[in-house]
Every structure is written in structure tokens, then in C-alpha cells.
Design an enzyme around this catalytic site. Structure first.
Site, PDB file in Angstrom:
ATOM      1  N   SER A   1      26.207  63.706 -31.749  1.00 51.81           N
ATOM      2  CA  SER A   1      27.046  63.600 -30.609  1.00 51.81           C
ATOM      3  C   SER A   1      27.162  64.915 -29.821  1.00 51.81           C
ATOM      4  CB  SER A   1      28.614  63.305 -31.067  1.00 51.81           C
ATOM      5  OG  SER A   1      28.958  64.281 -31.784  1.00 51.81           O
ATOM      6  N   ASN A   2      26.981  66.136 -30.607  1.00 53.28           N
ATOM      7  CA  ASN A   2      26.738  67.495 -29.461  1.00 53.28           C
ATOM      8  C   ASN A   2      25.513  67.136 -28.709  1.00 53.28           C
ATOM      9  OD1 ASN A   2      28.914  69.199 -30.099  1.00 53.28           O
ATOM     10  ND2 ASN A   2      28.918  68.812 -32.242  1.00 53.28           N
TER      11      ASN A   2
ATOM     12  N   ASN B   1      25.029  78.293 -32.838  1.00 52.16           N
ATOM     13  CA  ASN B   1      25.329  77.172 -33.756  1.00 52.16           C
ATOM     14  C   ASN B   1      26.864  76.876 -33.134  1.00 52.16           C
ATOM     15  OD1 ASN B   1      25.395  75.725 -35.948  1.00 52.16           O
ATOM     16  ND2 ASN B   1      26.949  77.090 -37.012  1.00 52.16           N
TER      17      ASN B   1
ATOM     18  N   HIS C   1      30.372  75.181 -34.989  1.00 55.54           N
ATOM     19  CA  HIS C   1      31.007  75.157 -36.145  1.00 55.54           C
ATOM     20  C   HIS C   1      32.376  74.329 -36.101  1.00 55.54           C
ATOM     21  CE1 HIS C   1      31.629  75.552 -40.447  1.00 55.54           C
ATOM     22  NE2 HIS C   1      32.852  76.025 -40.307  1.00 55.54           N
TER      23      HIS C   1
END
Ligand code: GAR
Length: 219
Positions: A15-16, A109, A111
Site C-alpha cells: 500500500s505504501n 525506510n 516504520h
């Protein structure tokens, strides 16, 4: 706006990745996603990429007896695209020091917690168990320590009294989809500078409003 080439690494849903692609479509990413690589052949995000004609590859970690060999094969697959930026978007393998150093300063990244709180797995469960009132997500440069590294942007959300893991995860994920494209754009625009382990962001609006949870009414 100049456009840089980026490769996205995923392990699952993607989804990202979809949010990054939507931002690219809107001309807001400053980056072209030239390749998507997964460590799992079944990663759903691979289909999202392929449907858009983006090159995909799989480097299945189960084929490698040692992490270093997996890392080397992954780096080889990435470097085929000669990307300026490598974006971890739900990539759930720990990467070794040599790999991280190879991409130093160009490996991002996301998170699902307000780092340095709750590195690792099950972040929403752990936030609920800890009873925090604010939770959220973080985009950071990757360093050899897991879920560590200079923070680029964070979004905080309230933890509501009736939240469970699913409702909290959904509230955080919506913010992930907002902040990751922004971080990539800032990187592409050359606006991120590392200064003694901290990220400085050139020419942004100064935001100093607080998110307070539970919400208070000061009238
Ligand atoms: C996202 O919540 C991301 O923050 C998390 O995995 C999910 C992937 O979702 N990443 C980590 O936990 C990394 N430590 P997505 O595949 O739908 O983007």
C-alpha cells in the site's frame, strides 16, 4: 522538477508502494519508480507494479543459506536499475551492514511507530499495551541498526480509548501514505542534509503546532 530514479523494495501488500505511485502520477514525487523488488514471490505489490508496466524482480530470501548471500543478490538486482534512491516500503528482512553501507545516504525506510519507540514487529499491539496516547509512523535513513537512523519525517496520531490493533494500524497507515511521498520528494529535491546524525530540511515551513491526545478543549 528534476526526477530521480528510485527502486522500491517490498515484502507484501504494497500500500505504501501504491501511495508512492499515486504521488508520482500526480507529479508530486520528484522520482520515477523504475523497479520494484520483493523477497517473496507472492507479494501483492508486485502485481500493482506489473500492472503499471514497472519492471519487477523477486529475490527470494529462502533460496539463500546466509544473509550475506541474500544481501549480495538483492544489491545486484537493485543495481541493474542504477537508482539514485532505494525505498524500503514494508520490506520485512533485516539487511546487513555491507548492504546498508553500499546504499548509505540513499536508503529510506518507513516504520509504523514514532521511533525510537517500538522498533521491530507488532508496533500497534505494543503501543496499545504500553498505553501511549500518541502513536504514529516514521520515515528515516537506514543505518545498520534495525529501525534506527536519522529521522526525516514523522506523523503522530491519537490512540483512542476504543482502539484495537486494526483501527490503530489503519489510522497510522493513512499517515504513512502521506509522509512517505513527501520524504521522497524532499530527497529528490536535494533538501535533506545530514548534520551530525540529524536530518536538516532546507526551506520548509516551520510547524510548531502540537497534537495533544486525548484532545483538550482550551476555550
Ligand atoms: C507498513 O505499515 C510499514 O510501515 C511496515 O510494514 C507495512 C507494510 O505495508 N514496515 C515495517 O514494519 C518495517 N519495519 P504495505 O506493504 O501496505 O506498504
Amino acid at each position: 522538477m528534476t526526477t530521480i530514479d528510485a527502486v522500491v523494495l517490498i515484502s507484501g501488500r504494497g500500500s505504501n508502494l501504491a501511495a508512492l505511485l499515486a504521488a508520482a502520477d500526480a507529479g508530486e514525487l520528484g522520482a520515477r519508480i523504475v523497479g520494484v523488488i520483493a523477497n517473496r514471490p507472492g507479494a501483492a505489490g508486485l502485481q500493482t507494479a506489473a500492472a503499471r508496466g514497472i519492471a519487477t524482480d523477486v529475490v527470494d530470501h529462502r533460496r539463500f543459506a546466509e544473509r550475506a548471500l541474500f544481501d549480495a543478490a538483492l544489491a545486484e538486482a537493485i543495481d541493474v536499475f542504477a537508482p539514485r534512491l532505494v525505498i524500503l516500503a514494508g520490506f520485512m528482512r533485516i539487511l546487513g551492514e555491507a548492504f546498508v553501507e553500499h546504499y548509505q545516504g540513499r536508503l529510506l525506510n518507513i516504520h509504523p511507530s514514532l521511533l525510537p519507540a517500538f522498533p521491530g514487529l507488532d508496533t500497534h499491539r505494543r503501543a496499545l499495551d504500553a498505553g501511549v496516547r500518541l502513536h504514529g509512523c516514521t520515515v528515516h535513513f537506514v543505518t545498520p541498526t534495525l529501525d534506527h537512523g536519522p529521522v526525516i519525517i514523522q506523523a503522530a496520531v491519537p490512540v483512542l480509548d476504543d482502539d484495537d490493533e486494526a483501527t490503530l494500524a489503519a489510522r497510522v497507515l493513512a499517515q504513512e501514505h502521506r509522509i512517505y511521498p513527501l520524504a521522497v520528494r524532499w530527497f529528490a529535491e536535494g533538501r535533506l542534509r545530514l548534520d551530525d546524525g540529524r536530518v536538516r530540511l532546507a526551506a520548509t515551513q516551520r510547524g510548531d503546532s502540537a497534537l495533544i491526545a486525548p484532545a483538550i478543549d482550551e476555550r
